[in-house]
Design a protein around this motif. Structure first.
Motif, PDB file in Angstrom:
ATOM      1  N   LEU A 244      -1.477 -66.797  13.846  1.00  0.00           N
ATOM      2  CA  LEU A 244      -1.267 -67.564  15.070  1.00  0.00           C
ATOM      3  C   LEU A 244      -1.134 -66.595  16.238  1.00  0.00           C
ATOM      4  CD1 LEU A 244       0.717 -70.725  15.769  1.00  0.00           C
ATOM      5  CD2 LEU A 244       1.242 -68.725  17.155  1.00  0.00           C
TER       6      LEU A 244
ATOM      7  N   LEU B 107       7.036 -70.496  20.027  1.00  0.00           N
ATOM      8  CA  LEU B 107       5.985 -71.336  19.455  1.00  0.00           C
ATOM      9  C   LEU B 107       5.770 -72.614  20.244  1.00  0.00           C
ATOM     10  CD1 LEU B 107       6.663 -70.921  15.628  1.00  0.00           C
ATOM     11  CD2 LEU B 107       5.023 -69.716  17.062  1.00  0.00           C
TER      12      LEU B 107
ATOM     13  N   GLN C 156       3.495 -75.393   9.621  1.00  0.00           N
ATOM     14  CA  GLN C 156       2.417 -74.552   9.091  1.00  0.00           C
ATOM     15  C   GLN C 156       2.726 -73.062   9.205  1.00  0.00           C
ATOM     16  OE1 GLN C 156       2.162 -77.160  11.056  1.00  0.00           O
ATOM     17  NE2 GLN C 156       0.483 -78.502  10.440  1.00  0.00           N
ATOM     18  N   CYS C 157       3.579 -72.674  10.155  1.00  0.00           N
ATOM     19  CA  CYS C 157       3.947 -71.258  10.309  1.00  0.00           C
ATOM     20  C   CYS C 157       4.958 -70.884   9.239  1.00  0.00           C
ATOM     21  CB  CYS C 157       4.525 -71.001  11.702  1.00  0.00           C
ATOM     22  SG  CYS C 157       3.294 -71.010  13.010  1.00  0.00           S
ATOM     23  N   ASN C 158       4.475 -70.396   8.113  1.00  0.00           N
ATOM     24  CA  ASN C 158       5.354 -70.048   6.995  1.00  0.00           C
ATOM     25  C   ASN C 158       5.484 -68.538   6.866  1.00  0.00           C
ATOM     26  OD1 ASN C 158       3.071 -69.070   5.356  1.00  0.00           O
ATOM     27  ND2 ASN C 158       2.475 -71.231   5.286  1.00  0.00           N
TER      28      ASN C 158
ATOM     29  N   THR D 188       2.339 -66.413   7.440  1.00  0.00           N
ATOM     30  CA  THR D 188       1.614 -66.498   8.707  1.00  0.00           C
ATOM     31  C   THR D 188       1.949 -65.295   9.594  1.00  0.00           C
ATOM     32  OG1 THR D 188       1.710 -68.921   8.626  1.00  0.00           O
ATOM     33  CG2 THR D 188       1.147 -67.913  10.730  1.00  0.00           C
TER      34      THR D 188
ATOM     35  N   ILE E 272       2.140 -63.777  13.151  1.00  0.00           N
ATOM     36  CA  ILE E 272       2.266 -64.295  14.503  1.00  0.00           C
ATOM     37  C   ILE E 272       2.131 -63.137  15.497  1.00  0.00           C
ATOM     38  CG2 ILE E 272       3.752 -65.538  16.126  1.00  0.00           C
ATOM     39  CD1 ILE E 272       5.016 -66.938  13.735  1.00  0.00           C
TER      40      ILE E 272
END
Length: 278
Positions: free
Chosen positions: A226, A235, A242-244, A247, A249
């Motif tokens: 992301l 965010l 969905q940002c686990n 992910t 970033i």
């Protein structure tokens, strides 16, 4: 005349260099799903003494360029945060411009020979679209309908042998009138309704909720990268579920209209370095 020719030649050299770079990068591990928080259009406009509406229009051009770069890299799914539910608090003039821009660009993307058809991309507009004006909803229905059967991406570079065995679907998710909290609440509600169909075993798991998320219903792969532009490090209610832990970033200082391939390449290289380090 000479200056114009030199500019043309320079643009061609840069274009060929970028295509070669993308071809080389595509040989390594590539994320299946990349999301962009397209932040900074208004600040970009003010900094460049442009109208706010022009900042949003320039931002769409950036989206087109980045989408094509992602497709050349064989990234299967791209998600973009186009309009948050909170954006309805902005001035009526700005909202009106954004809605007409969305309508016009959705229509443009769905034209014969445009990028979605060229690469075989299926487009989904995810969010509470019932809050959008009817003319925007009509454009959404149109573009989703004509791209629904796009089930194999036509990549510009040869697909590697390890990928050739897979049926690759290219997906563009445009999140409009979207809130992650609303998405999660809607998914929970849907999971409850489904469980009530089997009253002898009413038990809701995390997977039951995840299966009802907008991204799951659109058959998007798990989110791996992301990117948020404009230097803001939050965010903002986007893809919170969905940002686990897997992910990556990235917060980038460039405003979205200024964000380009050379800002994106280090992010891809960082993903590859970590993938090779596993």
């Amino acid at each position: 005349m000479l200056l114009r020719c030199l500019r043309w030649l320079r643009a061609k050299v840069v274009q060929r260099a970028e295509r070669l770079l993308l071809h080389v990068l595509a040989a390594g591990p590539i994320p299946k799903h990349v999301a962009f928080v397209m932040d900074g259009n208004r600040r970009y406009a003010r900094m460049n003494h442009k109208a706010i509406s022009q900042g949003h229009s320039d931002g769409f051009l950036t989206l087109r360029r980045l989408l094509e770069a992602c497709l050349r890299l064989e990234i299967r799914c791209v998600s973009v945060y186009a309009f948050a539910m909170d954006n309805f608090r902005r001035s009526p003039e700005e909202i009106d411009h954004l809605m007409h821009l969305a309508h016009d660009k959705l229509r443009e993307l769905s034209q014969h020979g445009d990028i979605l058809e060229q690469y075989g991309v299926r487009l989904n507009v995810l969010g509470k679209t019932s809050l959008l004006p009817e003319y925007v909803q009509e454009a959404i229905r149109h573009v989703e309908s004509i791209t629904r059967n796009n089930d194999r991406c036509v990549f510009s570079t040869p697909v590697s042998a390890r990928k050739a065995e897979l049926v690759v679907t290219a997906i563009l998710n445009i999140h409009m009138s979207y809130s992650a909290q609303d998405e999660i609440a809607t998914a929970v509600e849907s999971a409850i309704h489904i469980s009530l169909d089997n009253p002898s075993d009413i038990h809701i798991t995390e997977k039951d909720v995840e299966d009802q998320l907008f991204t799951s219903l659109s058959r998007s792969p798990p989110l791996e990268v992301l990117v948020r532009t404009s230097g803001v490090k939050r965010l903002s209610d986007y893809l919170l579920w969905q940002c686990n832990e897997n992910t990556q970033i990235h917060f980038v200082s460039a405003y979205w209209p200024d964000f380009g391939l050379w800002d994106f390449v280090p992010i891809v290289l960082n993903y590859q370095r970590k993938a090779w380090g596993k």
